[in-house]
Write a protein that holds these residues in place. Structure first.
Motif, PDB file in Angstrom:
ATOM      1  N   PRO A   7       0.803  -1.219   0.000  1.00  0.00           N
ATOM      2  CA  PRO A   7       0.000   0.000   0.000  1.00  0.00           C
ATOM      3  C   PRO A   7       0.836   1.270   0.000  1.00  0.00           C
ATOM      4  N   VAL A   8       0.259   2.291  -0.584  1.00  0.00           N
ATOM      5  CA  VAL A   8       0.859   3.631  -0.568  1.00  0.00           C
ATOM      6  C   VAL A   8      -0.224   4.589  -0.085  1.00  0.00           C
ATOM      7  N   ILE A   9       0.122   5.400   0.883  1.00  0.00           N
ATOM      8  CA  ILE A   9      -0.856   6.316   1.466  1.00  0.00           C
ATOM      9  C   ILE A   9      -0.689   7.716   0.886  1.00  0.00           C
ATOM     10  N   SER A  10      -1.806   8.292   0.505  1.00  0.00           N
ATOM     11  CA  SER A  10      -1.787   9.696   0.076  1.00  0.00           C
ATOM     12  C   SER A  10      -2.050  10.562   1.308  1.00  0.00           C
ATOM     13  N   TYR A  11      -1.004  11.195   1.802  1.00  0.00           N
ATOM     14  CA  TYR A  11      -1.150  11.974   3.036  1.00  0.00           C
ATOM     15  C   TYR A  11      -1.933  13.262   2.810  1.00  0.00           C
ATOM     16  N   GLU A  12      -2.105  13.611   1.584  1.00  0.00           N
ATOM     17  CA  GLU A  12      -2.940  14.761   1.267  1.00  0.00           C
ATOM     18  C   GLU A  12      -4.383  14.510   1.701  1.00  0.00           C
ATOM     19  N   CYS A  17      -7.424   8.302  10.633  1.00  0.00           N
ATOM     20  CA  CYS A  17      -8.456   7.552  11.365  1.00  0.00           C
ATOM     21  C   CYS A  17      -7.903   6.229  11.890  1.00  0.00           C
ATOM     22  N   LEU A  18      -6.822   5.764  11.312  1.00  0.00           N
ATOM     23  CA  LEU A  18      -6.098   4.546  11.714  1.00  0.00           C
ATOM     24  C   LEU A  18      -6.837   3.244  11.397  1.00  0.00           C
ATOM     25  N   ASN A  33       3.881   9.875  14.918  1.00  0.00           N
ATOM     26  CA  ASN A  33       3.079  11.068  15.233  1.00  0.00           C
ATOM     27  C   ASN A  33       1.610  10.849  14.868  1.00  0.00           C
ATOM     28  N   SER A  34       1.064   9.713  15.285  1.00  0.00           N
ATOM     29  CA  SER A  34      -0.352   9.373  15.052  1.00  0.00           C
ATOM     30  C   SER A  34      -0.697   9.163  13.588  1.00  0.00           C
ATOM     31  N   CYS A  35       0.301   9.001  12.767  1.00  0.00           N
ATOM     32  CA  CYS A  35       0.090   8.877  11.333  1.00  0.00           C
ATOM     33  C   CYS A  35       0.576   7.493  10.882  1.00  0.00           C
ATOM     34  N   PRO A  36      -0.240   6.741  10.114  1.00  0.00           N
ATOM     35  CA  PRO A  36       0.208   5.435   9.648  1.00  0.00           C
ATOM     36  C   PRO A  36       1.295   5.568   8.574  1.00  0.00           C
ATOM     37  N   VAL A  37       2.332   4.772   8.722  1.00  0.00           N
ATOM     38  CA  VAL A  37       3.433   4.790   7.761  1.00  0.00           C
ATOM     39  C   VAL A  37       3.731   3.339   7.363  1.00  0.00           C
ATOM     40  N   VAL A  38       3.917   3.106   6.067  1.00  0.00           N
ATOM     41  CA  VAL A  38       4.256   1.759   5.585  1.00  0.00           C
ATOM     42  C   VAL A  38       5.732   1.510   5.853  1.00  0.00           C
ATOM     43  N   VAL A  39       6.024   0.605   6.780  1.00  0.00           N
ATOM     44  CA  VAL A  39       7.423   0.312   7.124  1.00  0.00           C
ATOM     45  C   VAL A  39       7.832  -1.108   6.744  1.00  0.00           C
ATOM     46  N   ASN A  40       6.829  -1.948   6.467  1.00  0.00           N
ATOM     47  CA  ASN A  40       7.154  -3.341   6.161  1.00  0.00           C
ATOM     48  C   ASN A  40       6.350  -3.831   4.952  1.00  0.00           C
ATOM     49  N   PRO A  41       6.660  -3.292   3.781  1.00  0.00           N
ATOM     50  CA  PRO A  41       5.913  -3.701   2.589  1.00  0.00           C
ATOM     51  C   PRO A  41       6.000  -5.201   2.327  1.00  0.00           C
ATOM     52  N   GLU A  42       7.079  -5.828   2.790  1.00  0.00           N
ATOM     53  CA  GLU A  42       7.249  -7.272   2.583  1.00  0.00           C
ATOM     54  C   GLU A  42       6.139  -8.075   3.264  1.00  0.00           C
ATOM     55  N   GLY A  43       5.534  -7.486   4.300  1.00  0.00           N
ATOM     56  CA  GLY A  43       4.486  -8.201   5.030  1.00  0.00           C
ATOM     57  C   GLY A  43       3.141  -8.167   4.341  1.00  0.00           C
ATOM     58  N   CYS A  44       2.987  -7.324   3.346  1.00  0.00           N
ATOM     59  CA  CYS A  44       1.701  -7.187   2.661  1.00  0.00           C
ATOM     60  C   CYS A  44       1.424  -8.421   1.806  1.00  0.00           C
ATOM     61  N   VAL A  45       0.150  -8.796   1.792  1.00  0.00           N
ATOM     62  CA  VAL A  45      -0.285  -9.992   1.071  1.00  0.00           C
ATOM     63  C   VAL A  45      -0.678  -9.624  -0.353  1.00  0.00           C
ATOM     64  N   GLN A  46      -0.057 -10.283  -1.307  1.00  0.00           N
ATOM     65  CA  GLN A  46      -0.358 -10.048  -2.721  1.00  0.00           C
ATOM     66  C   GLN A  46      -1.858 -10.130  -2.966  1.00  0.00           C
TER      67      GLN A  46
END
Ligand code: SF4
Ligand code: SF4
Length: 94
Positions: A7-12, A17-18, A33-46
């Motif tokens: 996933p890629v988040i558009s911070y705009e 809401c989390l 800072n209460s903002c979701p950040v993608v730190v482990n893309p390897e964990g994402c399920v295809q």
């Protein structure tokens, strides 16, 4: 990095809401800072759209997604901005 789906988040558009952070059990997101950040893309399920389907404003899209999936929340964000632009209702107040 060989990972081809994550996933890629558009911070705009993100409202912090989390829902995405709470949905994913694979440690793909962390909070900064209460903002979701993608730190482990390897964990994402295809092929998973779990977090994107829950995002109320359609702020999540996926690298490698050629399925034609459209973020469900995107309609909310678009209808909100169009109704405000048209000045029909006061949906942006508050
Ligand atoms: S798409 Fe699925 S596996 Fe990937 S981050 Fe979102 S909920 Fe987690
Ligand atoms: S679900 Fe969408 S709006 Fe909510 S924190 Fe995640 S990216 Fe932001």
């Amino acid at each position: 990095m060989s990972k081809t789906w994550y996933p890629v988040i558009s911070y705009e558009n993100c409202t912090e809401c989390l829902a995405c952070f709470n949905k994913c059990k694979n440690g793909v997101f962390t909070l900064k800072n209460s903002c979701p950040v993608v730190v482990n893309p390897e964990g994402c399920v295809q092929g998973c759209h779990g977090c994107g389907n829950l995002c109320p404003v359609g702020a999540i899209e996926y690298v490698g997604d050629d399925t034609g999936w459209v973020p469900p929340g995107k309609k909310n964000a678009e209808s909100e901005s169009s109704c405000c632009e048209a000045g029909k209702i006061n949906c942006c107040e508050g």
